[in-house]
Design a protein around this motif. Structure first.
Motif, PDB file in Angstrom:
ATOM      1  N   GLY A  40     -63.780  29.010 -47.099  1.00 39.36           N
ATOM      2  CA  GLY A  40     -62.534  28.272 -47.313  1.00 39.36           C
ATOM      3  C   GLY A  40     -62.791  26.860 -47.821  1.00 39.36           C
ATOM      4  O   GLY A  40     -62.094  26.367 -48.716  1.00 39.36           O
ATOM      5  N   ILE A  41     -63.804  26.211 -47.250  1.00 40.23           N
ATOM      6  CA  ILE A  41     -64.184  24.870 -47.717  1.00 40.23           C
ATOM      7  C   ILE A  41     -64.617  24.947 -49.183  1.00 40.23           C
ATOM      8  O   ILE A  41     -64.216  24.122 -50.008  1.00 40.23           O
ATOM      9  CB  ILE A  41     -65.313  24.283 -46.845  1.00 40.23           C
ATOM     10  CG1 ILE A  41     -64.788  23.970 -45.438  1.00 40.23           C
ATOM     11  CG2 ILE A  41     -65.921  23.032 -47.492  1.00 40.23           C
ATOM     12  CD1 ILE A  41     -65.881  23.641 -44.424  1.00 40.23           C
ATOM     13  N   ALA A  43     -63.819  27.232 -51.501  1.00 41.15           N
ATOM     14  CA  ALA A  43     -62.672  27.525 -52.381  1.00 41.15           C
ATOM     15  C   ALA A  43     -61.804  26.284 -52.583  1.00 41.15           C
ATOM     16  O   ALA A  43     -61.422  25.959 -53.712  1.00 41.15           O
ATOM     17  CB  ALA A  43     -61.850  28.675 -51.791  1.00 41.15           C
ATOM     18  N   ALA A  44     -61.492  25.596 -51.501  1.00 43.46           N
ATOM     19  CA  ALA A  44     -60.653  24.399 -51.600  1.00 43.46           C
ATOM     20  C   ALA A  44     -61.339  23.315 -52.419  1.00 43.46           C
ATOM     21  O   ALA A  44     -60.701  22.633 -53.231  1.00 43.46           O
ATOM     22  CB  ALA A  44     -60.317  23.881 -50.202  1.00 43.46           C
ATOM     23  N   THR A  45     -62.635  23.163 -52.220  1.00 44.91           N
ATOM     24  CA  THR A  45     -63.385  22.126 -52.930  1.00 44.91           C
ATOM     25  C   THR A  45     -63.458  22.417 -54.418  1.00 44.91           C
ATOM     26  O   THR A  45     -63.273  21.511 -55.236  1.00 44.91           O
ATOM     27  CB  THR A  45     -64.803  21.985 -52.337  1.00 44.91           C
ATOM     28  OG1 THR A  45     -64.685  21.634 -50.958  1.00 44.91           O
ATOM     29  CG2 THR A  45     -65.598  20.918 -53.051  1.00 44.91           C
ATOM     30  N   ASN A  48     -59.963  21.666 -55.867  1.00 44.81           N
ATOM     31  CA  ASN A  48     -59.656  20.241 -55.776  1.00 44.81           C
ATOM     32  C   ASN A  48     -60.523  19.428 -56.735  1.00 44.81           C
ATOM     33  O   ASN A  48     -60.015  18.569 -57.459  1.00 44.81           O
ATOM     34  CB  ASN A  48     -59.839  19.769 -54.331  1.00 44.81           C
ATOM     35  CG  ASN A  48     -59.215  18.426 -54.096  1.00 44.81           C
ATOM     36  OD1 ASN A  48     -59.667  17.438 -54.641  1.00 44.81           O
ATOM     37  ND2 ASN A  48     -58.170  18.399 -53.277  1.00 44.81           N
ATOM     38  N   PHE A 103     -59.623  31.735 -42.994  1.00 48.23           N
ATOM     39  CA  PHE A 103     -59.914  31.365 -44.380  1.00 48.23           C
ATOM     40  C   PHE A 103     -58.745  30.601 -44.998  1.00 48.23           C
ATOM     41  O   PHE A 103     -58.924  29.515 -45.560  1.00 48.23           O
ATOM     42  CB  PHE A 103     -60.236  32.613 -45.211  1.00 48.23           C
ATOM     43  CG  PHE A 103     -60.425  32.325 -46.678  1.00 48.23           C
ATOM     44  CD1 PHE A 103     -61.619  31.810 -47.145  1.00 48.23           C
ATOM     45  CD2 PHE A 103     -59.406  32.564 -47.588  1.00 48.23           C
ATOM     46  CE1 PHE A 103     -61.805  31.531 -48.499  1.00 48.23           C
ATOM     47  CE2 PHE A 103     -59.569  32.293 -48.939  1.00 48.23           C
ATOM     48  CZ  PHE A 103     -60.774  31.778 -49.396  1.00 48.23           C
ATOM     49  N   GLY A 104     -57.548  31.153 -44.922  1.00 49.66           N
ATOM     50  CA  GLY A 104     -56.368  30.515 -45.521  1.00 49.66           C
ATOM     51  C   GLY A 104     -56.067  29.163 -44.906  1.00 49.66           C
ATOM     52  O   GLY A 104     -55.726  28.206 -45.613  1.00 49.66           O
ATOM     53  N   THR A 106     -58.220  27.172 -43.525  1.00 50.01           N
ATOM     54  CA  THR A 106     -59.259  26.252 -43.989  1.00 50.01           C
ATOM     55  C   THR A 106     -58.995  25.793 -45.419  1.00 50.01           C
ATOM     56  O   THR A 106     -59.092  24.599 -45.721  1.00 50.01           O
ATOM     57  CB  THR A 106     -60.655  26.909 -43.896  1.00 50.01           C
ATOM     58  OG1 THR A 106     -60.900  27.295 -42.540  1.00 50.01           O
ATOM     59  CG2 THR A 106     -61.747  25.959 -44.359  1.00 50.01           C
ATOM     60  N   VAL A 107     -58.650  26.727 -46.304  1.00 48.48           N
ATOM     61  CA  VAL A 107     -58.373  26.362 -47.698  1.00 48.48           C
ATOM     62  C   VAL A 107     -57.236  25.344 -47.765  1.00 48.48           C
ATOM     63  O   VAL A 107     -57.359  24.298 -48.410  1.00 48.48           O
ATOM     64  CB  VAL A 107     -58.025  27.609 -48.549  1.00 48.48           C
ATOM     65  CG1 VAL A 107     -57.483  27.201 -49.918  1.00 48.48           C
ATOM     66  CG2 VAL A 107     -59.233  28.514 -48.713  1.00 48.48           C
ATOM     67  N   PHE A 111     -57.910  21.466 -48.735  1.00 47.74           N
ATOM     68  CA  PHE A 111     -57.342  21.019 -50.005  1.00 47.74           C
ATOM     69  C   PHE A 111     -56.453  19.799 -49.784  1.00 47.74           C
ATOM     70  O   PHE A 111     -56.552  18.804 -50.496  1.00 47.74           O
ATOM     71  CB  PHE A 111     -56.546  22.140 -50.675  1.00 47.74           C
ATOM     72  CG  PHE A 111     -56.035  21.753 -52.034  1.00 47.74           C
ATOM     73  CD1 PHE A 111     -56.839  21.881 -53.146  1.00 47.74           C
ATOM     74  CD2 PHE A 111     -54.751  21.257 -52.192  1.00 47.74           C
ATOM     75  CE1 PHE A 111     -56.379  21.512 -54.401  1.00 47.74           C
ATOM     76  CE2 PHE A 111     -54.284  20.887 -53.437  1.00 47.74           C
ATOM     77  CZ  PHE A 111     -55.097  21.015 -54.550  1.00 47.74           C
ATOM     78  N   THR A 142     -69.143  19.733 -55.738  1.00 51.06           N
ATOM     79  CA  THR A 142     -68.905  20.872 -54.840  1.00 51.06           C
ATOM     80  C   THR A 142     -70.140  21.143 -53.990  1.00 51.06           C
ATOM     81  O   THR A 142     -70.029  21.336 -52.770  1.00 51.06           O
ATOM     82  CB  THR A 142     -68.511  22.127 -55.647  1.00 51.06           C
ATOM     83  OG1 THR A 142     -67.319  21.845 -56.387  1.00 51.06           O
ATOM     84  CG2 THR A 142     -68.262  23.319 -54.738  1.00 51.06           C
TER      85      THR A 142
END
Length: 187
Positions: A40-41, A43-45, A48, A103-104, A106-107, A111, A142
């Motif tokens: 999740g980290i 994906a968000a990173t 972003n 996961f969701g 965390t994303v 973000f 990232t």
């Protein structure tokens, strides 16, 4: 390769003790499921920092080289000062139970926490500085985020207690200061 290495190092150092690193620790303590949190980290990173890099790249073409040199130099020096101010995670920033799973959650949490954060601003500045290396800047920032946050998810409080955050912030501030001076004098 310079853009990748600089971006990785700057963001990894800037992230130490940052609110998103504290968020990673909180998520790890709350959910105790490291793989969905780390993914999740990541994906968000990616999202972003890709957006932040695009902004930095756009700014470069819009402002022109001379104005950009002074703005970036000043921004790096301001970032050096900002690095010396410790971050705190407010109760409002703490993720609650979510219908999106670990996961969701965390994303979404990462973000949003990264918006306007030191590492996002650093990504904008690095993308503006290394305009021809957008991909490598985003990949480096990232990786820097992952190097700083993934160990916190797996090792938790043990690693945070062993790393002298003030020293890391001082080193980060010095790096940003040097980058700012280099930009202003035009090396």
């Amino acid at each position: 390769m310079e853009a990748f290495l600089v971006a990785t190092g700057v963001v990894a150092l800037a992230e130490m003790g940052d609110k998103t690193q504290l968020l990673a620790l909180l998520l790890a303590a709350r959910f105790r499921k490291p793989w969905p949190i780390v993914l999740g980290i990541f994906a968000a990173t990616i999202v972003n920092h890709a957006l932040a890099g695009a902004v930095g790249n756009y700014i470069t073409h819009w402002l022109g080289a001379e104005a950009l040199r002074w703005i970036l130099g000043g921004s790096f020096i301001a970032m050096a000062a900002w690095m010396l101010i410790p971050d705190k995670l407010d109760d409002d920033d703490a993720p609650g139970v979510s219908q999106f799973g670990v996961f969701g959650t965390t994303v979404i949490a990462f973000f949003l926490a990264e918006m306007g954060d030191k590492t996002q601003i650093a990504t904008v500045m690095l993308a503006a500085r290394f305009t021809q290396d957008y991909f490598w800047v985003v990949a480096g920032t990232t990786l820097g985020m992952m190097l700083a946050n993934a160990p916190v998810v797996w090792l938790g409080d043990k690693i945070v207690k062993r790393v002298p955050i003030k020293l890391v912030h001082g080193i980060s501030a010095a790096i940003f200061l040097v980058l700012g001076i280099i930009m202003i004098i035009g090396w």
